[in-house]
Design a protein around this motif. Structure first.
Motif, short mmCIF file in Angstrom:
data_model
loop_
_atom_site.label_atom_id
_atom_site.label_comp_id
_atom_site.label_asym_id
_atom_site.label_seq_id
_atom_site.Cartn_x
_atom_site.Cartn_y
_atom_site.Cartn_z
N VAL A 69 0.82 -1.20 0.00
CA VAL A 69 0.00 0.00 0.00
C VAL A 69 0.86 1.26 0.00
O VAL A 69 1.78 1.40 0.80
CB VAL A 69 -0.95 0.01 1.22
N ILE A 70 0.55 2.16 -0.92
CA ILE A 70 1.21 3.46 -0.98
C ILE A 70 0.40 4.50 -0.22
O ILE A 70 0.93 5.32 0.51
CB ILE A 70 1.39 3.90 -2.44
N ASN A 71 -0.92 4.45 -0.38
CA ASN A 71 -1.77 5.44 0.28
C ASN A 71 -3.19 4.90 0.42
O ASN A 71 -3.66 4.12 -0.40
CB ASN A 71 -1.80 6.74 -0.54
N ILE A 72 -3.85 5.31 1.51
CA ILE A 72 -5.26 4.99 1.73
C ILE A 72 -5.97 6.27 2.12
O ILE A 72 -5.44 7.06 2.90
CB ILE A 72 -5.46 3.99 2.89
N CYS A 73 -7.15 6.48 1.58
CA CYS A 73 -7.93 7.62 2.03
C CYS A 73 -9.40 7.32 1.89
O CYS A 73 -9.82 6.46 1.12
CB CYS A 73 -7.57 8.89 1.24
N VAL A 74 -10.21 8.01 2.69
CA VAL A 74 -11.65 7.93 2.59
C VAL A 74 -12.12 9.19 1.88
O VAL A 74 -11.78 10.30 2.29
CB VAL A 74 -12.31 7.83 3.99
N GLU A 75 -12.87 9.01 0.79
CA GLU A 75 -13.30 10.16 -0.02
C GLU A 75 -14.16 11.12 0.80
O GLU A 75 -14.07 12.34 0.67
CB GLU A 75 -14.10 9.69 -1.23
N GLU A 76 -15.03 10.56 1.64
CA GLU A 76 -15.94 11.39 2.41
C GLU A 76 -15.30 11.87 3.72
O GLU A 76 -14.31 11.28 4.18
CB GLU A 76 -17.23 10.61 2.74
N ASP A 77 -15.86 12.92 4.28
CA ASP A 77 -15.43 13.41 5.59
C ASP A 77 -16.23 12.67 6.65
O ASP A 77 -17.45 12.85 6.77
CB ASP A 77 -15.67 14.93 5.68
N THR A 78 -15.56 11.79 7.40
CA THR A 78 -16.26 11.01 8.42
C THR A 78 -16.01 11.58 9.81
O THR A 78 -14.95 12.16 10.07
CB THR A 78 -15.80 9.54 8.38
N GLY A 79 -16.97 11.39 10.70
CA GLY A 79 -16.83 11.88 12.06
C GLY A 79 -17.84 11.20 12.97
O GLY A 79 -18.41 10.16 12.63
N ALA A 80 -18.06 11.79 14.13
CA ALA A 80 -19.02 11.23 15.10
C ALA A 80 -19.76 12.38 15.78
O ALA A 80 -19.20 13.45 16.01
CB ALA A 80 -18.30 10.37 16.13
N GLU A 81 -21.02 12.14 16.06
CA GLU A 81 -21.87 13.16 16.70
C GLU A 81 -22.76 12.48 17.74
O GLU A 81 -23.43 11.48 17.45
CB GLU A 81 -22.73 13.86 15.65
N GLN A 82 -22.77 13.05 18.96
CA GLN A 82 -23.56 12.44 20.03
C GLN A 82 -25.05 12.70 19.82
O GLN A 82 -25.47 13.78 19.40
CB GLN A 82 -23.13 13.00 21.38
N MET A 83 -25.85 11.69 20.10
CA MET A 83 -27.29 11.80 19.95
C MET A 83 -27.88 12.62 21.10
O MET A 83 -27.48 12.46 22.26
CB MET A 83 -27.92 10.41 19.94
N ASP A 84 -28.79 13.47 20.77
CA ASP A 84 -29.50 14.27 21.79
C ASP A 84 -30.70 13.44 22.28
O ASP A 84 -31.77 13.48 21.69
CB ASP A 84 -29.96 15.60 21.19
N ILE A 85 -30.50 12.70 23.34
CA ILE A 85 -31.54 11.82 23.85
C ILE A 85 -31.89 12.23 25.27
O ILE A 85 -31.02 12.66 26.04
CB ILE A 85 -31.07 10.34 23.79
N LYS A 86 -33.16 12.10 25.59
CA LYS A 86 -33.64 12.56 26.90
C LYS A 86 -34.33 11.43 27.65
O LYS A 86 -34.76 10.43 27.06
CB LYS A 86 -34.60 13.74 26.72
N THR A 87 -34.44 11.66 28.97
CA THR A 87 -35.15 10.71 29.82
C THR A 87 -36.57 10.53 29.30
O THR A 87 -37.26 11.51 28.97
CB THR A 87 -35.18 11.21 31.27
N GLY A 88 -36.98 9.28 29.18
CA GLY A 88 -38.34 8.97 28.74
C GLY A 88 -38.45 8.72 27.25
O GLY A 88 -39.52 8.30 26.78
N ASP A 89 -37.35 8.96 26.48
CA ASP A 89 -37.41 8.68 25.04
C ASP A 89 -37.48 7.19 24.78
O ASP A 89 -37.09 6.36 25.61
CB ASP A 89 -36.18 9.25 24.33
N GLU A 90 -38.00 6.85 23.58
CA GLU A 90 -38.04 5.44 23.17
C GLU A 90 -36.61 4.95 22.90
O GLU A 90 -35.75 5.73 22.50
CB GLU A 90 -38.88 5.27 21.91
#
Length: 366
Positions: free
Chosen positions: A95-116
């Motif tokens: 392997v010479i190079n690896i890349c992901v074309e898209e911009d990947t990341g992580a985002e926390q879910m906004d979840i509250k008490t009582g949600d399904e």
């Protein structure tokens, strides 16, 4: 702005580790949750779902800013993406190079008490979504560039040499052919395991091929013999020598490509453009010492005229003579075609004198 996540061969994909310190006292009273003292500013505060399950907020894997799948933590999101990359990486030494074309990341879910309860996937399940399947493309595009080396066989050629020692129709193998080997180095680029581009950067001959030389007889029943010697033997012909002029091998002349340099190589004959099926004439009397299919020439006829001269008639749609047959000047020996390496119907006509290809126009009387 869209960015690319790129990984060098010697540097692993960076991962983010978030240190979470949570000091909490949860007192469960009915449907309420009380959080006690000393909660760190970045603590993931647990919530109680409608079914009574207590979880910390899960994380989305994001692709170009859009939410994709839910996993239990930021670390799990990064792990799923990294495992997809490693699957496509394969043999890392190439392997010479690896890349992901898209911009990947992580985002926390906004979840509250009582949600399904949300649909939270394991790392393996998230990987399957990112990979895609036969009916759906993967959610991310992993581009891998590798340097690959392979070996290929160089097929030997079969060449026919007219011989005045054999009768017309007789053949004798003078040299047994042998295939060669070449080593090819390529830069191969793939997207999600599918090759999209291959560039040859180096070729090395490991073993040269050896042509198979077959002598074919030119002695007729009346004892008249022809010339002999392998074509392209590197013998220069004597331009001062006298040779009979040849007849035009086609009904009318329309030269589409002359003898000489062409497209970065050398064109060893003259191309006459004609309609499919038009007749091809023997340029002079002689003995046919080859008739059949011959690689890029397609259907090919070779005639020996004696006195060190041969003529070739290539790309025929039909051959009307066989090896060992005597022909006379002007006799129809085949039909115009486009067999072999050809872009359209035409006759590729060559003249060989004492083993060297020469300009046919020097011997045609028009």
């Amino acid at each position: 702005m869209k960015t690319r996540n790129s990984v060098d061969k010697t540097e692993p994909v960076p991962t983010r580790v978030k240190c979470i310190v949570v000091t909490a006292i949860m007192i469960l009273l009915g449907a309420s949750v009380c959080v006690g003292s000393a909660i760190a500013p970045e603590a993931e505060i647990p919530v109680m779902l409608a079914n009574g399950e207590v979880i910390t907020p899960p994380w989305y894997i994001t692709i170009d800013g859009k939410r994709s799948v839910l996993v239990e933590s930021e670390e799990a999101a990064e792990e799923a993406v990294q495992e997809v990359i490693e699957e496509y990486e394969g043999d890392s030494e190439e392997v010479i190079n690896i890349c992901v074309e898209e911009d990947t990341g992580a985002e926390q879910m906004d979840i509250k008490t009582g949600d399904e309860p949300p649909d939270i996937l394991s790392v393996d399940e998230a990987k399957e979504v990112l990979f895609g399947d036969d009916n759906e493309d993967g959610a991310i595009t992993v581009v891998v560039t590798k340097e690959a080396t392979k070996r290929e066989v160089i097929e030997h050629e079969e060449k026919y040499s007219p011989s005045s020692e054999l009768y017309a129709g007789q053949t004798k193998v003078e040299i047994e052919g042998e295939d060669g080997i070449k080593e090819i180095t390529e830069i191969v680029t793939s997207e999600n395991g599918e090759t999209i581009e291959t560039e040859v950067v180096k070729e090395k001959i490991i073993k040269e091929p050896v042509d198979r030389i077959i002598k074919t007889g030119t002695i007729t029943a009346d004892g008249r013999g022809g010339s002999e010697g392998a074509i392209d033997a590197g013998v220069s012909y004597d331009e001062s020598a006298t040779y009979d002029m040849l007849n035009t091998p086609v009904p009318f002349v329309n030269i589409s490509s002359p003898f000489g340099p062409r497209w970065g190589s050398f064109h060893s004959g003259v191309d006459f453009a004609l309609a499919q099926g038009k007749p091809i004439y023997a340029a002079d009397s002689g003995i046919v010492y080859y008739s059949g299919y011959s690689g890029g020439y397609g259907n090919l006829i070779k005639v020996d005229h004696g006195n060190g001269m041969q003529t070739y008639y290539a790309h025929c749609s039909e051959i009307n003579v066989c090896a060992g047959q005597s022909v006379t000047a002007g006799e129809t020996i085949g039909l115009i075609g486009s067999t072999g390496n050809s872009t359209g119907p035409h006759l590729h006509f060559e003249v060989i004198v004492n083993g060297s290809r020469v300009d046919p126009l020097d011997f045609l009387g028009f």
